[in-house]
Design a protein around this motif. Sequence first.
Motif, PDB file in Angstrom:
ATOM      1  N   GLU A  77       5.113   9.370   8.139  1.00 30.12           N
ATOM      2  CA  GLU A  77       5.500  10.458   7.253  1.00 30.12           C
ATOM      3  C   GLU A  77       6.097   9.884   5.977  1.00 30.12           C
ATOM      4  O   GLU A  77       7.052   9.106   6.012  1.00 30.12           O
ATOM      5  CB  GLU A  77       6.518  11.370   7.933  1.00 30.12           C
ATOM      6  CG  GLU A  77       6.923  12.547   7.062  1.00 30.12           C
ATOM      7  CD  GLU A  77       7.921  13.439   7.765  1.00 30.12           C
ATOM      8  OE1 GLU A  77       8.160  14.551   7.257  1.00 30.12           O
ATOM      9  OE2 GLU A  77       8.461  13.031   8.815  1.00 30.12           O
ATOM     10  N   VAL A  78       5.510  10.256   4.854  1.00 30.74           N
ATOM     11  CA  VAL A  78       5.998   9.834   3.540  1.00 30.74           C
ATOM     12  C   VAL A  78       6.463  11.083   2.818  1.00 30.74           C
ATOM     13  O   VAL A  78       5.665  11.967   2.507  1.00 30.74           O
ATOM     14  CB  VAL A  78       4.892   9.112   2.742  1.00 30.74           C
ATOM     15  CG1 VAL A  78       5.426   8.672   1.393  1.00 30.74           C
ATOM     16  CG2 VAL A  78       4.370   7.922   3.531  1.00 30.74           C
ATOM     17  N   PHE A 103       9.080  12.009  -3.615  1.00 30.81           N
ATOM     18  CA  PHE A 103       8.172  11.749  -4.736  1.00 30.81           C
ATOM     19  C   PHE A 103       6.987  10.911  -4.296  1.00 30.81           C
ATOM     20  O   PHE A 103       5.855  11.127  -4.734  1.00 30.81           O
ATOM     21  CB  PHE A 103       8.937  11.039  -5.855  1.00 30.81           C
ATOM     22  CG  PHE A 103       8.053  10.568  -6.977  1.00 30.81           C
ATOM     23  CD1 PHE A 103       7.559  11.465  -7.920  1.00 30.81           C
ATOM     24  CD2 PHE A 103       7.690   9.237  -7.080  1.00 30.81           C
ATOM     25  CE1 PHE A 103       6.736  11.028  -8.945  1.00 30.81           C
ATOM     26  CE2 PHE A 103       6.872   8.802  -8.100  1.00 30.81           C
ATOM     27  CZ  PHE A 103       6.397   9.704  -9.036  1.00 30.81           C
ATOM     28  N   LEU A 104       7.236   9.906  -3.413  1.00 23.29           N
ATOM     29  CA  LEU A 104       6.135   9.057  -2.961  1.00 23.29           C
ATOM     30  C   LEU A 104       5.092   9.867  -2.214  1.00 23.29           C
ATOM     31  O   LEU A 104       3.890   9.655  -2.373  1.00 23.29           O
ATOM     32  CB  LEU A 104       6.686   7.934  -2.068  1.00 23.29           C
ATOM     33  CG  LEU A 104       5.685   6.865  -1.617  1.00 23.29           C
ATOM     34  CD1 LEU A 104       5.071   6.186  -2.825  1.00 23.29           C
ATOM     35  CD2 LEU A 104       6.355   5.842  -0.717  1.00 23.29           C
ATOM     36  N   GLY A 105       5.536  10.833  -1.397  1.00 21.98           N
ATOM     37  CA  GLY A 105       4.588  11.679  -0.688  1.00 21.98           C
ATOM     38  C   GLY A 105       3.769  12.526  -1.625  1.00 21.98           C
ATOM     39  O   GLY A 105       2.572  12.720  -1.447  1.00 21.98           O
ATOM     40  N   LYS A 106       4.427  13.067  -2.676  1.00 22.62           N
ATOM     41  CA  LYS A 106       3.690  13.849  -3.664  1.00 22.62           C
ATOM     42  C   LYS A 106       2.680  12.985  -4.397  1.00 22.62           C
ATOM     43  O   LYS A 106       1.570  13.406  -4.702  1.00 22.62           O
ATOM     44  CB  LYS A 106       4.660  14.483  -4.654  1.00 22.62           C
ATOM     45  CG  LYS A 106       5.587  15.530  -4.029  1.00 22.62           C
ATOM     46  CD  LYS A 106       6.536  16.099  -5.065  1.00 22.62           C
ATOM     47  CE  LYS A 106       7.477  17.132  -4.443  1.00 22.62           C
ATOM     48  NZ  LYS A 106       8.431  17.662  -5.451  1.00 22.62           N
ATOM     49  N   GLU A 146       0.824  -1.208   0.000  1.00 24.50           N
ATOM     50  CA  GLU A 146       0.000   0.000   0.000  1.00 24.50           C
ATOM     51  C   GLU A 146       0.861   1.263   0.000  1.00 24.50           C
ATOM     52  O   GLU A 146       0.541   2.244  -0.673  1.00 24.50           O
ATOM     53  CB  GLU A 146      -0.912  -0.013   1.235  1.00 24.50           C
ATOM     54  CG  GLU A 146      -1.845   1.168   1.343  1.00 24.50           C
ATOM     55  CD  GLU A 146      -3.062   1.035   0.439  1.00 24.50           C
ATOM     56  OE1 GLU A 146      -3.715   2.068   0.194  1.00 24.50           O
ATOM     57  OE2 GLU A 146      -3.352  -0.096  -0.005  1.00 24.50           O
ATOM     58  N   PHE A 147       1.994   1.228   0.714  1.00 23.45           N
ATOM     59  CA  PHE A 147       2.791   2.438   0.891  1.00 23.45           C
ATOM     60  C   PHE A 147       3.908   2.584  -0.139  1.00 23.45           C
ATOM     61  O   PHE A 147       4.178   3.711  -0.581  1.00 23.45           O
ATOM     62  CB  PHE A 147       3.387   2.471   2.301  1.00 23.45           C
ATOM     63  CG  PHE A 147       2.459   3.049   3.326  1.00 23.45           C
ATOM     64  CD1 PHE A 147       2.576   4.366   3.736  1.00 23.45           C
ATOM     65  CD2 PHE A 147       1.444   2.281   3.872  1.00 23.45           C
ATOM     66  CE1 PHE A 147       1.706   4.906   4.670  1.00 23.45           C
ATOM     67  CE2 PHE A 147       0.574   2.800   4.816  1.00 23.45           C
ATOM     68  CZ  PHE A 147       0.694   4.125   5.209  1.00 23.45           C
ATOM     69  N   ILE A 148       4.585   1.493  -0.500  1.00 24.90           N
ATOM     70  CA  ILE A 148       5.721   1.637  -1.411  1.00 24.90           C
ATOM     71  C   ILE A 148       5.456   1.058  -2.787  1.00 24.90           C
ATOM     72  O   ILE A 148       6.332   1.098  -3.640  1.00 24.90           O
ATOM     73  CB  ILE A 148       7.009   1.026  -0.810  1.00 24.90           C
ATOM     74  CG1 ILE A 148       6.865  -0.492  -0.650  1.00 24.90           C
ATOM     75  CG2 ILE A 148       7.344   1.665   0.511  1.00 24.90           C
ATOM     76  CD1 ILE A 148       8.144  -1.140  -0.119  1.00 24.90           C
ATOM     77  N   TYR A 205      13.706   2.696   3.087  1.00 25.48           N
ATOM     78  CA  TYR A 205      13.947   2.207   4.444  1.00 25.48           C
ATOM     79  C   TYR A 205      13.304   3.101   5.506  1.00 25.48           C
ATOM     80  O   TYR A 205      12.817   2.617   6.535  1.00 25.48           O
ATOM     81  CB  TYR A 205      15.450   2.100   4.717  1.00 25.48           C
ATOM     82  CG  TYR A 205      16.052   0.780   4.312  1.00 25.48           C
ATOM     83  CD1 TYR A 205      15.406  -0.423   4.593  1.00 25.48           C
ATOM     84  CD2 TYR A 205      17.275   0.726   3.663  1.00 25.48           C
ATOM     85  CE1 TYR A 205      15.953  -1.637   4.210  1.00 25.48           C
ATOM     86  CE2 TYR A 205      17.835  -0.489   3.278  1.00 25.48           C
ATOM     87  CZ  TYR A 205      17.165  -1.667   3.564  1.00 25.48           C
ATOM     88  OH  TYR A 205      17.705  -2.867   3.196  1.00 25.48           O
ATOM     89  N   ASP A 206      13.294   4.418   5.258  1.00 23.34           N
ATOM     90  CA  ASP A 206      12.722   5.318   6.255  1.00 23.34           C
ATOM     91  C   ASP A 206      11.235   5.064   6.442  1.00 23.34           C
ATOM     92  O   ASP A 206      10.720   5.024   7.572  1.00 23.34           O
ATOM     93  CB  ASP A 206      12.983   6.767   5.858  1.00 23.34           C
ATOM     94  CG  ASP A 206      12.484   7.086   4.449  1.00 23.34           C
ATOM     95  OD1 ASP A 206      12.321   6.130   3.661  1.00 23.34           O
ATOM     96  OD2 ASP A 206      12.252   8.274   4.142  1.00 23.34           O
ATOM     97  N   VAL A 207      10.507   4.862   5.324  1.00 21.40           N
ATOM     98  CA  VAL A 207       9.069   4.593   5.409  1.00 21.40           C
ATOM     99  C   VAL A 207       8.819   3.211   6.007  1.00 21.40           C
ATOM    100  O   VAL A 207       7.936   3.036   6.866  1.00 21.40           O
ATOM    101  CB  VAL A 207       8.425   4.712   4.015  1.00 21.40           C
ATOM    102  CG1 VAL A 207       6.943   4.356   4.073  1.00 21.40           C
ATOM    103  CG2 VAL A 207       8.613   6.111   3.458  1.00 21.40           C
TER     104      VAL A 207
END
Length: 546
Positions: free
Chosen positions: A140-141, A144-147, A96-98, A111-113
């Motif tokens: 916190e994302v 580019f992934l956060g955008k 879902e996240f990456i 790795y941070d996410v």
Amino acid sequence: MMSSAIEALYIFNQHNEPILEHVYRSRPAPSRVILPLYLAHPTPRPSLIYLPNVNPPTVLFSATHNNLLFLSPVSTETESLFVLEFIHRVIDVLEEFIGDPLLSNKIEGSYDVVAQLLGEMCDAGSVCNTEPNALRDDVEVSGFLGKLLGGVGLPGSSPALTPAGGLKQQLNLNPVSTGPAIPWRRANVRHTSNELYVDIVETLCVTLAPSGRPLAAFANGSIAFTSKISGVPDLLLTLSASGGKLGLEKAIELPVFHPCVRLARWKERPGELSFIPPDGKFMLAGYEVNLMPSNIDAKSLSSNNLQLPVSIEVSKSLGPTGLDFEVRLILSSTFLGASSSAPTSRPNLGTRASGRSTPIFGSSATGPTLQDVVVTVPIPAAVRNIADLRVSRGEAYFTPAESVVEWRVPTKDAAPSGSATLRCIIVGPLTDEDEDGTNGFSFDPANGSYDENEDAYQSSGLEPAKPAYMKEQKEYRDQRKVQQNAPLMPSSASVSFSVKGWLASGIKVDGLIVDTRKSRGLGEGVKPYKGVKYLTVSRKGIETRC
């Protein structure tokens, strides 16, 4: 007393190299110790392996996904399903996240996410939050992934990590609880296009006897739901099956539901799923269906009673010496009416303006479509090669490294002839005669002379001919060869395929209603687009024994 704690999680790439180690509690065995013991276990490896030689003795839980290996060692007595479910929740959340598909380079690049997710999902071994919607408010994302997530209506960073959010929480200026009112749905969901999609997928598992009689027939179903709708919608999904309420109860056995489903409504009215969905795609429900008909005598059962898209027959020990075998594939004409290039769009389920109107369903423009038909025939390891591979349709090839014959059968324009055959000749191991190659003569290097075998000579013609005796001898030798070659014949064959627009269980979606009276934040006049897809797949799921 059983505990419910996660000690550690190890992730390995396709080369069995560790890419992530996360320890939650205790001092579990490290990955460099666990992995060799896991690989030493013969395949197929179970999802739970006891390792008594590890200090302390450890139970190893495992799962594989997209060539990634997930291991979780536990040294205390723990519920098995608890650990396995946590591993699968981690896989779902990471996708879902990456991004899907989940690959090793994505994990290494985020790795941070990933570290934030694993820390939020489990704290000191206690599982805390495994819902993706709720995790979006805490993780916190950035970059580019956060955008990207922000562009599709998802928060790019955690509100709690912003300066304003942090000051509000420190001063406790907001009397409302900081956690979401609905654990599986984040707050303030907004979408420019409101859409609801239902995808029902069933996976077949059918075993046939050599006579064609089904021994077992099951379908494992999953209902995937995609919600892209603003606010907090209250939905009602209605399912039906042939035979009414009793037919539906028989069709959906052992159901499991997402926590958002109101179980009381389902128990009171089977077939009705009332829920407030998470935002995005999630697994709404799963079930199992026993496809074996109960009103037919077991002795008179055949594969035709199951109404399967394909059936398979294997004839072996053919030819004068029993080195030939034949596979016959029969395609049901019901699933060949549409071209394999048929569109795959969902039919529109209509719209709902108020809580009492009936949704209007559109009909699909094409019938069920059979695609991706592949027949797999495992070959015994003693077989050296497959000669004279002949097929009436499609293409087939033999892979010696895997000892398997794979036959791909196209279904496009196959309606005039609904069957296809594959025939080939087995090349067995070398015999003593093959290795000798002297044809009845042997050379003795000690004295430089030849030893002659009387059987190598033809009859002189002076003796009276005995055709009947020679025929019997030939038949006897052929029968012996057939018996000798019997272990070289395949013992099973399986079929893989997919059918769009059809479910083996007969389950259908009757309606999808947005109850505007119970929903909040939808906005006036919002009429979401609704669609449904049916898909039945067989991953070597139809297997015949021979």
